[in-house]
Write an enzyme that holds these catalytic residues in place. Structure first.
Site, PDB file in Angstrom:
ATOM      1  N   GLN A 192       0.841  -1.203   0.000  1.00  0.00           N
ATOM      2  CA  GLN A 192       0.000   0.000   0.000  1.00  0.00           C
ATOM      3  C   GLN A 192       0.875   1.251   0.000  1.00  0.00           C
ATOM      4  O   GLN A 192       0.599   2.220  -0.703  1.00  0.00           O
ATOM      5  CB  GLN A 192      -0.888   0.025   1.245  1.00  0.00           C
ATOM      6  CG  GLN A 192      -1.914  -1.090   1.308  1.00  0.00           C
ATOM      7  CD  GLN A 192      -2.673  -1.053   2.633  1.00  0.00           C
ATOM      8  OE1 GLN A 192      -3.023   0.017   3.124  1.00  0.00           O
ATOM      9  NE2 GLN A 192      -2.912  -2.210   3.217  1.00  0.00           N
ATOM     10  N   LYS A 223      -8.484  -6.584  -0.627  1.00  0.00           N
ATOM     11  CA  LYS A 223      -8.032  -5.469   0.201  1.00  0.00           C
ATOM     12  C   LYS A 223      -6.956  -4.661  -0.552  1.00  0.00           C
ATOM     13  O   LYS A 223      -7.008  -3.422  -0.594  1.00  0.00           O
ATOM     14  CB  LYS A 223      -7.462  -6.042   1.503  1.00  0.00           C
ATOM     15  CG  LYS A 223      -6.958  -5.016   2.484  1.00  0.00           C
ATOM     16  CD  LYS A 223      -6.643  -5.707   3.813  1.00  0.00           C
ATOM     17  CE  LYS A 223      -5.629  -4.913   4.600  1.00  0.00           C
ATOM     18  NZ  LYS A 223      -5.070  -5.688   5.714  1.00  0.00           N
ATOM     19  N   CYS A 381      36.041 -18.004 -22.964  1.00  0.00           N
ATOM     20  CA  CYS A 381      36.832 -16.771 -22.945  1.00  0.00           C
ATOM     21  C   CYS A 381      38.115 -16.961 -22.130  1.00  0.00           C
ATOM     22  O   CYS A 381      39.045 -17.593 -22.604  1.00  0.00           O
ATOM     23  CB  CYS A 381      35.976 -15.610 -22.465  1.00  0.00           C
ATOM     24  SG  CYS A 381      36.592 -14.038 -23.106  1.00  0.00           S
ATOM     25  N   HIS A 506      31.748 -15.769 -25.982  1.00  0.00           N
ATOM     26  CA  HIS A 506      30.810 -16.085 -24.895  1.00  0.00           C
ATOM     27  C   HIS A 506      29.537 -16.720 -25.451  1.00  0.00           C
ATOM     28  O   HIS A 506      28.537 -16.034 -25.641  1.00  0.00           O
ATOM     29  CB  HIS A 506      30.452 -14.812 -24.125  1.00  0.00           C
ATOM     30  CG  HIS A 506      31.569 -14.286 -23.293  1.00  0.00           C
ATOM     31  ND1 HIS A 506      31.851 -14.769 -22.040  1.00  0.00           N
ATOM     32  CD2 HIS A 506      32.487 -13.337 -23.550  1.00  0.00           C
ATOM     33  CE1 HIS A 506      32.895 -14.138 -21.546  1.00  0.00           C
ATOM     34  NE2 HIS A 506      33.307 -13.251 -22.442  1.00  0.00           N
ATOM     35  N   GLU A 508      27.451 -18.351 -23.986  1.00  0.00           N
ATOM     36  CA  GLU A 508      26.356 -18.309 -23.001  1.00  0.00           C
ATOM     37  C   GLU A 508      25.387 -17.161 -23.253  1.00  0.00           C
ATOM     38  O   GLU A 508      24.287 -17.151 -22.691  1.00  0.00           O
ATOM     39  CB  GLU A 508      26.916 -18.247 -21.574  1.00  0.00           C
ATOM     40  CG  GLU A 508      27.564 -16.940 -21.141  1.00  0.00           C
ATOM     41  CD  GLU A 508      29.064 -16.852 -21.456  1.00  0.00           C
ATOM     42  OE1 GLU A 508      29.519 -17.551 -22.392  1.00  0.00           O
ATOM     43  OE2 GLU A 508      29.763 -16.074 -20.796  1.00  0.00           O
TER      44      GLU A 508
HETATM   45  N1  GLN Z   1      40.809 -11.351 -19.211  1.00  0.00           N
HETATM   46  C1  GLN Z   1      40.748 -11.922 -20.492  1.00  0.00           C
HETATM   47  C2  GLN Z   1      40.873 -10.864 -21.576  1.00  0.00           C
HETATM   48  O1  GLN Z   1      40.658  -9.716 -21.353  1.00  0.00           O
HETATM   49  C3  GLN Z   1      39.465 -12.715 -20.687  1.00  0.00           C
HETATM   50  C4  GLN Z   1      38.227 -11.883 -20.630  1.00  0.00           C
HETATM   51  C5  GLN Z   1      36.989 -12.696 -20.406  1.00  0.00           C
HETATM   52  O2  GLN Z   1      37.017 -13.836 -19.989  1.00  0.00           O
HETATM   53  N2  GLN Z   1      35.827 -12.090 -20.632  1.00  0.00           N
HETATM   54  O3  GLN Z   1      41.167 -11.204 -22.701  1.00  0.00           O
END
Ligand code: GLN
Length: 545
Positions: A192, A223, A381, A506, A508
């Site tokens: 509220q 309510k 990476c 990456h 992911e």
């Molecule tokens: N530190 C590493 C670089 O700059 C890897 C970077 C990372 O894993 N994103 O190349």
């Protein structure tokens, strides 16, 4: 005309506004509505790129190289809307533009003020996504109602409805119904008060989504409706889900959230087809198998620091009908206790991205353990750079080989700064960032992607040093993916190992529950095979792909 949904949060932070916004995006997309999503963050950093994971969790990277808030990861995992630089603004970025204009004399001698100049700039940021092919923009406002720094954003979205007309703008407010264990009851007062605060600013929410641990009674919902001035059908309950965040859209759909939104914004009637999503949730709840994956990183205590990685592993688990159990290991601890002690028994080892020295030797020990014990290894990476250093030191006879980031004096900089990066001095946005083309040679990566040219997102400064390529390949670490034109090594694999693959990018950031990333899929499939060989749950695993 493009319509707008603004999502705000009250009472406490971390209520899951990002997830809720992503879920709304999914429900609307599944009705054929063309959605865009956007996050406005009230902090002063220009972007989260230079922020420590302890402060901010994962830095999520878009195709165009923008370093963004991790909520954009939720948006991309749930929705298909394209994401660009225009999808994440911070106060810092808004002010940067205002100060640039002021210095350039663009304000023609006016006094530059929060209202109207800052609020106008915020409205311009929202307008950036307006387009003929966009039906609705979902804009999430970071922070909590009542914070000093979110005020200009709330003022801007209040004005927005006045500018566009009430049938084009919808406000959704997420709040908490705290549960008091001692008295065994849920409390509505903070909600509220939070709505009261919003109404003081001039925003009357159309929909309230109440987060809670236990289900409120119908009487309580009435309510809340009465005191917050929100019709009963606009009061929704988002109780903590039991198994997976992917249940959230189904919970909201079951309370007709998409129908309510469509009715209020005058979208045509329809129905969201979520049958594939329901199947995903069923697999999460009733998996056939289980694999245990070690993640040897640096911010292991923080779930958010590796958000997209955990999600991608889960997606691959769903594809393989397996629950993925995480063994989260502080890489530094491996240095003290040894890989054997901490990693024995896992079915796969993943070394994530990272920066700086801390924990590096532990990660190298993890890569070595995976190689020698023939456990699937997936390096992301920094995790690829680690695999390169490990082979250099232990198989190519390159003593004290290292990345020049970690040891500038190393006699063998197998990972080093290439000229293009050396020239850059600022920290913000000066890495190799965003989507880059990569050509694949025969190997597991090519098998997984089933295409000779792929695009993946990068965020790093250092590179595989081409001067060492021949020696590393002779030691069994083969480059199977290279930048299409610049010939930078992007993927390395071992052919003498059940599954040892590492990538400079990456992956992911491109996995969705509906479309698991092919490399994560293969990694989990390989981990399942290892589990089968070891005899764990063999009968059931026989049905695995
Ligand atoms: N530190 C590493 C670089 O700059 C890897 C970077 C990372 O894993 N994103 O190349």
């Amino acid at each position: 005309m493009t319509k707008h949904i603004f999502v705000t949060g009250g009472v406490v932070s971390s209520l899951g506004k990002g997830l809720t916004s992503a879920s709304i995006g999914l429900l609307l997309e599944r009705r054929g509505i063309r959605v865009r999503l956007q996050k406005l963050d009230p902090y002063l950093n220009v972007d989260p790129g230079t922020m420590n994971p302890y402060q901010h969790g994962e830095v999520y990277v878009l195709d165009d190289g923008t370093e963004t808030d991790l909520d954009l990861g939720h948006y991309e995992r749930f929705c298909n809307a394209p994401m660009t630089r225009d999808c994440n603004y911070t106060t810092g970025r808004i002010y940067q533009e205002i100060l640039r204009k002021e210095r350039a004399g663009e304000y023609l001698g006016q006094t530059v003020q929060v209202i109207p100049h800052v609020t106008d700039e915020i409205k311009r940021a929202i307008d950036k996504l307006v387009a003929p092919d966009v039906d609705v923009i979902i804009t999430e406002i970071g922070g909590t109602v009542g914070d000093i720094e979110s005020l200009p954003f709330l003022e801007a979205i209040r004005q927005y409805r006045l500018d566009k007309g009430p049938e084009h703008v919808l406000y959704i407010h997420l709040t908490l119904l705290p549960y008091l264990r001692a008295s065994g009851e849920l409390k509505t007062k903070p909600t509220q008060q939070s709505v009261g605060k919003l109404r003081e600013i001039g925003i009357q929410p159309d929909v309230l989504i109440c987060r809670c641990e236990v289900e409120p009674t119908e009487e309580m919902c009435r309510k809340i409706s009465l005191f917050c001035n929100v019709p009963r059908d606009g009061v929704l309950v988002e109780k903590d889900v039991d198994h997976s965040i992917y249940e959230v859209p189904l919970v909201l759909r079951d309370q007709q959230l998409d129908a309510t939104i469509c009715q209020k914004l005058r979208f045509p009637e329809g129905r969201a087809d979520l049958s594939d999503w329901e199947a995903i949730v069923r697999t999460v709840i009733h998996p056939q198998h289980e694999v245990e994956i070690a993640i040897a990183g640096k911010y292991i205590g923080l779930h958010d620091a590796y958000k997209s990685i955990y999600e991608s592993l889960a997606h691959a688990g769903i594809r393989n009908h397996a629950h993925v159990k995480f063994r989260k290991i502080e890489a530094e601890q491996i240095e003290d206790e040894g890989a054997e002690r901490l990693l024995a028994g896992v079915h796969g080892i993943l070394v994530p991205g990272g920066f700086g020295k801390r924990g590096v030797e532990g990660k190298i020990a993890a890569a070595r353990f995976a190689r020698e014990q023939r456990i699937p290894y997936f390096g992301l990476c920094f995790g690829m750079q680690i695999a390169v250093i490990e082979t250099a030191r232990n198989l190519a006879g390159l003593e004290r080989a290292n990345s020049s980031e970690v040891d500038p004096q190393t006699p063998h900089p197998v990972i080093s700064l290439l000229d293009a990066q050396k020239k850059k001095v600022d920290l913000g946005g000066t890495m190799r960032l965003g989507s880059q083309p990569c050509s694949l040679k025969p190997g597991r990566a090519l098998e997984a992607y089933a295409a000779p040219l792929i695009h993946e997102r990068h965020r790093h400064r250092y590179e595989f040093n081409p001067a060492y390529k021949a020696r590393l390949e002779a030691a069994g670490l083969v480059v199977t993916g290279e930048h299409e034109s610049e010939h930078l090594a992007e993927i390395v694999e071992r052919r003498d190992h059940p599954w040892f693959l590492a990538v400079q990018y990456h992956p992911e950031f491109k996995s969705k529950p509906t479309r698991p990333h092919p490399l994560f899929d293969q990694f989990i499939a390989a981990s399942l095979r290892l589990r089968l060989e070891r005899g764990g749950g063999a009968a059931r695993i026989a049905t695995a792909r």
